[in-house]
Design a protein around this motif. Structure first.
Motif, short mmCIF file in Angstrom:
data_model
loop_
_atom_site.label_atom_id
_atom_site.label_comp_id
_atom_site.label_asym_id
_atom_site.label_seq_id
_atom_site.Cartn_x
_atom_site.Cartn_y
_atom_site.Cartn_z
N ASP A 68 -12.39 0.14 -14.86
CA ASP A 68 -12.66 -0.52 -13.58
C ASP A 68 -12.90 -2.01 -13.78
O ASP A 68 -12.39 -2.84 -13.03
CB ASP A 68 -13.87 0.12 -12.91
CG ASP A 68 -14.11 -0.44 -11.52
OD1 ASP A 68 -13.36 -0.08 -10.60
OD2 ASP A 68 -15.02 -1.27 -11.36
N ARG A 120 -10.72 -5.12 -12.41
CA ARG A 120 -11.33 -6.19 -11.61
C ARG A 120 -11.01 -7.56 -12.19
O ARG A 120 -10.76 -8.53 -11.48
CB ARG A 120 -12.83 -5.97 -11.54
CG ARG A 120 -13.50 -6.79 -10.44
CD ARG A 120 -15.00 -6.67 -10.51
NE ARG A 120 -15.44 -5.33 -10.83
CZ ARG A 120 -16.59 -5.08 -11.46
NH1 ARG A 120 -17.37 -6.06 -11.84
NH2 ARG A 120 -16.94 -3.83 -11.71
N THR A 135 -7.97 6.10 2.26
CA THR A 135 -8.63 4.78 2.20
C THR A 135 -7.61 3.69 1.93
O THR A 135 -7.64 2.61 2.56
CB THR A 135 -9.70 4.79 1.09
OG1 THR A 135 -10.65 5.81 1.38
CG2 THR A 135 -10.40 3.44 1.02
N LEU A 136 -6.68 3.92 0.99
CA LEU A 136 -5.66 2.91 0.68
C LEU A 136 -4.75 2.66 1.88
O LEU A 136 -4.40 1.51 2.18
CB LEU A 136 -4.83 3.36 -0.52
CG LEU A 136 -5.51 3.29 -1.89
CD1 LEU A 136 -4.53 3.67 -2.99
CD2 LEU A 136 -6.07 1.91 -2.16
N SER A 178 -6.00 0.32 -8.49
CA SER A 178 -5.50 0.33 -7.11
C SER A 178 -6.33 -0.56 -6.19
O SER A 178 -5.79 -1.22 -5.30
CB SER A 178 -5.50 1.77 -6.57
OG SER A 178 -6.82 2.28 -6.52
N ARG A 179 -7.64 -0.59 -6.40
CA ARG A 179 -8.53 -1.36 -5.50
C ARG A 179 -8.31 -2.86 -5.62
O ARG A 179 -8.67 -3.61 -4.71
CB ARG A 179 -9.99 -1.04 -5.82
CG ARG A 179 -10.40 0.37 -5.54
CD ARG A 179 -11.75 0.68 -6.15
NE ARG A 179 -12.75 -0.31 -5.76
CZ ARG A 179 -13.93 -0.44 -6.36
NH1 ARG A 179 -14.23 0.35 -7.39
NH2 ARG A 179 -14.80 -1.33 -5.95
N TYR A 180 -7.74 -3.28 -6.73
CA TYR A 180 -7.66 -4.72 -6.99
C TYR A 180 -6.23 -5.27 -6.90
O TYR A 180 -6.01 -6.45 -7.20
CB TYR A 180 -8.25 -5.02 -8.37
CG TYR A 180 -9.62 -4.44 -8.55
CD1 TYR A 180 -10.72 -5.01 -7.92
CD2 TYR A 180 -9.83 -3.28 -9.31
CE1 TYR A 180 -11.99 -4.47 -8.06
CE2 TYR A 180 -11.10 -2.74 -9.46
CZ TYR A 180 -12.17 -3.33 -8.84
OH TYR A 180 -13.42 -2.81 -8.96
N LYS A 191 -5.56 4.74 -10.59
CA LYS A 191 -6.59 4.70 -9.56
C LYS A 191 -7.54 3.53 -9.78
O LYS A 191 -8.03 2.92 -8.84
CB LYS A 191 -7.38 6.00 -9.55
CG LYS A 191 -6.59 7.19 -9.04
CD LYS A 191 -7.48 8.43 -9.00
CE LYS A 191 -6.70 9.63 -8.50
NZ LYS A 191 -7.54 10.85 -8.45
N GLU A 244 -6.62 0.45 4.21
CA GLU A 244 -6.90 -0.91 3.73
C GLU A 244 -5.63 -1.73 3.52
O GLU A 244 -5.64 -2.94 3.73
CB GLU A 244 -7.71 -0.85 2.43
CG GLU A 244 -9.12 -0.32 2.62
CD GLU A 244 -9.86 -0.22 1.30
OE1 GLU A 244 -9.22 -0.51 0.25
OE2 GLU A 244 -11.06 0.11 1.32
#
Length: 848
Positions: free
Chosen positions: A406, A410, A472-473, A440-442, A437, A476
């Motif tokens: 993670d 980031r 969620t993806l 994916s958030r970044y 995964k 967003e």
């Protein structure tokens, strides 16, 4: 073999396992120096900012560049060179040797001095400004300290500066001060006054001065650093106050710092406000348990008044250190570049301050990538060796290797920036290790945007294992990042396996929304009873799609649905909504009730229907509706209320229809509530109604009590009292009579109080009017007669004149006023009398 390995090692400093970063870095001076020291041994060296001068045991002097290449060679003597001295310009050199020879000559001129003494000359020092004609001076040190000065006819004249305390071991000349060391201590001579200004004695006299020589170093023109044995003194030359002079030198020396070191000192040099100390080390061998020479140390210390703080300490691997003594090491430095040269017989090592590139190297070596990245960003304009991107990529790889996926993902945001190629490379790397995964958030969503395949790959990964994460993806990410059709099909395929999965259905609705298939999205939202259904309708104007879904919307959230329908009645008419809700009267009531609250007239055609709806579903709001509505049929309402025995509503309707007596009768008979009956009579304010109320209550003692307590302010209580039958027992009659009397007294008091207030106000206003009317009125040349419009005052002030001035400030010549019709002599302003006659119209006559 171990010795040879140490000699050939290129790692100049001891491996330090601690987390403290070294202050200096080291490299061996090679090229020509290596060739020289293979056949000869270094005995001394002097450093100039332009070149180096190296003296050897075989009497040779070599001029070298900073890389160690030989530029010039001088054969001075067959024996050891003891000292080389250069002036500040680097154009003149002084050389002395073990056989007593002294030479001072110009490197770029024919100027030369030769002298041979009968004893070894250890020291020579030329004047720092020797290049100037009036500073042609140098000193030599053997058994005496001699000063040579060139005088008349270019002849050199020697003079003895000092003798009698053993051999001169070291001399340093700076500006107008000469410092030298002999067997007894250190002296300083002021060349301007030719006075010796101090004597600093040697601390440890047990050490042989030839084996442990004194190290001298001028930090600046007035600060001398002395190192001898294991003692360090920092001396400051100061001016003596005129009152203290007498027969003393005009300068004196103060020792400002003094401390001892752990090892013997071979050399000193300043670095900012700290000291660099070259130390000779002896240690006990673990194998033979015999004292032997260890590697020399180069320490940086911070001087304190009576001690020092160690900043860094490095053990140096110089060739042949096992055979060297303290006198074999020398430390020279270049002031401008913070370069430090460690000279030993078989090796010359250069130490220099570590720059930002070196700092980053050390951080990377210690795996402190975060700090290395920060240091590179701060110094990105000065670093030459490193690139921020390379450090960042190494940092990401390091985090991935540690399993901190993670954090690694980031950091990609900051390090990769807008480089799409690197982003895509990192995404595939994360896919290989099964950590899509994590990244994916970044992933970037705007500026830059990656290939759609990247986003689809991540979405498929979530769809296989994490429906919530997938949802969620989708929420967003903007819908244009990926091929919507492909993802919709993938979701539909998964719904075949799990048709009732609410997460997938909700996500499919969002995908349909992105794809502008709002009808299908709305169907799913209504099925799910999702809160976003109203937002979807508003956002995309889907009112035409919900004409046949009004009941569903109302069932889901009647309050929001009604608000939406009323806000958009131009798109869905009131009649259409009422028609759709015909089979759901409870929902129909909710809609019509809110419509009525917003506007009492819009739904007037449904007011008759609403009477039944209120009576069935919302009786508390029936009476307010009947009161506020001007369109509902009263007969129909009365019929419904009487059928359902709604007394309050029936009373209201009867009174509104003019049948107040029946309404009052119903209150008295049905409700048995005298207070309500009295309140009703008060509202109607009808004398006959009061009479009916009294007649109905006369045989009911509790009602009589209620009447006596409440009707005193509306009806004369005597009318009621006279009708009470003799002997009837009335509860709390005394209290009721007392209350009547109190109410009467209160009314009298109120009237008297009001009378007093009125009289006082009238008198006050009369006095105010009187004061106002008694005030003078200014009459000057600017005023005119309101009748003839000529100036009110005559041009000739000596003539008599009559002027009439009213309190309203209107002015007239007396002769311009009409003759009054009334017998009274009081006149009024004609102008104001035409409007109204007030207190300001009375006359004020002026005569002169």
């Amino acid at each position: 073999q171990e010795t040879r390995s140490n000699e050939e090692s290129t790692d100049e400093s001891e491996e330090d396992e601690s987390e403290e970063e070294p202050k200096l870095k080291y490299e061996r001076l090679s090229n020509g120096v290596t060739e020289i020291l293979q056949k000869d041994a270094a005995s001394c060296m002097t450093v100039h900012e332009k070149f180096l001068a190296l003296g050897t045991h075989y009497g040779k002097v070599y001029l070298l560049d900073v890389q160690g290449n030989i530029t010039q060679k001088f054969d001075v003597s067959p024996v050891k060179i003891n000292q080389i001295s250069l002036d500040e310009s680097g154009e003149h050199m002084g050389v002395c040797s073990e056989d007593g020879k002294v030479q001072v000559f110009g490197l770029y001129s024919a100027e030369e001095f030769h002298e041979t003494f009968d004893c070894p000359i250890k020291i020579v020092a030329v004047h720092p400004h020797f290049v100037r004609s009036h500073f042609k001076q140098f000193v030599t040190g053997g058994k005496k300290l001699l000063l040579y000065e060139r005088g008349w006819m270019n002849r050199w004249k020697p003079s003895v500066l000092h003798e009698g305390e053993g051999n001169i071991r070291n001399v340093k000349w700076r500006g107008h001060l000469i410092a030298w060391a002999n067997n007894m201590g250190v002296k300083i001579l002021d060349m301007v006054s030719k006075q010796r200004i101090t004597n600093v004695p040697r601390d440890d006299i047990s050490l042989r001065p030839d084996m442990y020589p004194c190290s001298l170093c001028w930090k600046d023109n007035l600060t001398l650093i002395i190192g001898w044995g294991n003692s360090v003194k920092i001396c400051s030359v100061k001016e003596r106050h005129a009152s203290e002079m007498r027969d003393l030198p005009n300068r004196y020396v103060e020792i400002v710092f003094q401390f001892d070191t752990e090892f013997y000192i071979s050399g000193l040099a300043p670095i900012c406000d700290q000291l660099v100390i070259l130390s000779y080390v002896k240690e006990i061998s673990e194998k033979t348990e015999v004292e032997c020479c260890a590697r020399p140390r180069l320490d940086i210390v911070q001087p304190l008044p009576e001690s020092c703080e160690e900043i860094s300490s490095d053990a140096l691997t110089v060739r042949g250190f096992q055979e060297n003594e303290c006198r074999d090491y020398h430390l020279e430095y270049s002031e401008g570049e913070s370069l430090f040269y460690i000279i030993s017989p078989r090796d010359v090592v250069v130490a220099k301050e570590r720059d930002q590139d070196d700092h980053i190297d050390w951080l990377l070596e210690k795996k402190k990538y975060e700090e290395a990245l920060m240091a590179a960003e701060i110094s990105q304009k000065t670093i030459k060796k490193h690139k921020i991107l390379d450090i960042g990529l190494a940092y990401i790889n390091h985090l991935v290797e540690k399993g901190e996926y993670d954090l690694a993902a980031r950091k990609c945001q900051k390090i990769l920036g807008k480089n799409t190629e690197l982003w895509e490379f990192e995404v595939y790397k994360f896919k290989e290790i099964g950590q899509l995964k994590a990244i994916s958030r970044y992933l970037p969503r705007r500026d830059p945007v990656l290939k759609p395949l990247i986003y689809e790959m991540v979405l498929h990964e979530f769809l296989e294992s994490d429906y919530e994460g997938f949802a969620t993806l989708i929420k967003e990410w903007p819908g244009d990042l990926y091929n919507n059709t492909i993802i919709v099909q993938a979701v539909v395929d998964h719904l075949k396996k799990d048709p009732q999965n609410r997460t997938l259905l909700r996500t499919l609705a969002e995908l349909y929304t992105y794809d502008q298939r709002y009808g299908r999205a709305l169907e799913i939202y209504l099925t799910l009873r999702h809160k976003d259904v109203f937002q979807l309708i508003h956002k995309h104007d889907l009112f035409s799609s919900i004409r046949d879904k009004i009941v569903l919307l109302m069932d889901f959230d009647s309050e929001k649905a009604v608000d939406m329908l009323l806000d958009n009645e131009d798109k869905i008419s009131i009649d259409r909504v009422v028609e759709e809700l015909e089979n759901r009267p409870e929902l129909q009531h909710v809609y019509l009730h809110k419509l009525f609250k917003r506007d009492h007239h819009k739904g007037q055609r449904y007011h008759e229907k609403q009477i039944s709806l209120y009576a069935e579903y919302d009786r508390p709001n029936l009476l307010p509706f009947l009161r506020d509505s001007t369109h509902c049929p009263l007969e129909k309402a009365l019929e419904i209320c009487q059928q359902r025995n709604f007394v309050e509503e029936t009373v209201y309707l009867l009174s509104r229809m003019g049948n107040s007596r029946s309404a009052l009768k119903m209150i008295m008979e049905e409700l048995q509530d005298v207070d309500k009956a009295i309140e009703f009579a008060k509202e109607q304010d009808d004398g006959e109604l009061w009479e009916d109320l009294i007649l109905y209550s006369i045989d009911k003692p509790p009602f009589i009590t209620g009447l006596l307590n409440n009707i005193g302010t509306h009806v004369d209580p005597i009318l009621l009292i006279h009708r009470i039958k003799e002997g009837m027992e009335i509860p709390n009659l005394r209290d009721s009579l007392v209350k009547i009397l109190q109410d009467y007294n209160l009314q009298i008091l109120l009237r008297e109080g009001c009378k007093k207030i009125l009289v006082a106000d009238s008198l006050s206003l009369l006095k105010k009017m009187h004061r106002t009317q008694m005030k003078g009125v200014l009459v000057d040349e600017e005023n005119i007669c309101e009748s003839c419009l000529s100036p009110i005052l005559p041009s000739d002030a000596s003539k008599s004149f009559n002027v009439v001035v009213f309190h309203c400030r209107h002015m007239f010549h007396k002769e311009c006023l009409p003759v009054p019709n009334t017998v009274s002599s009081v006149q009024f302003c004609n102008i104001c009398s035409a409007k109204h006659r007030g207190p300001g119209s009375a006359i004020l006559e002026m005569k002169k």
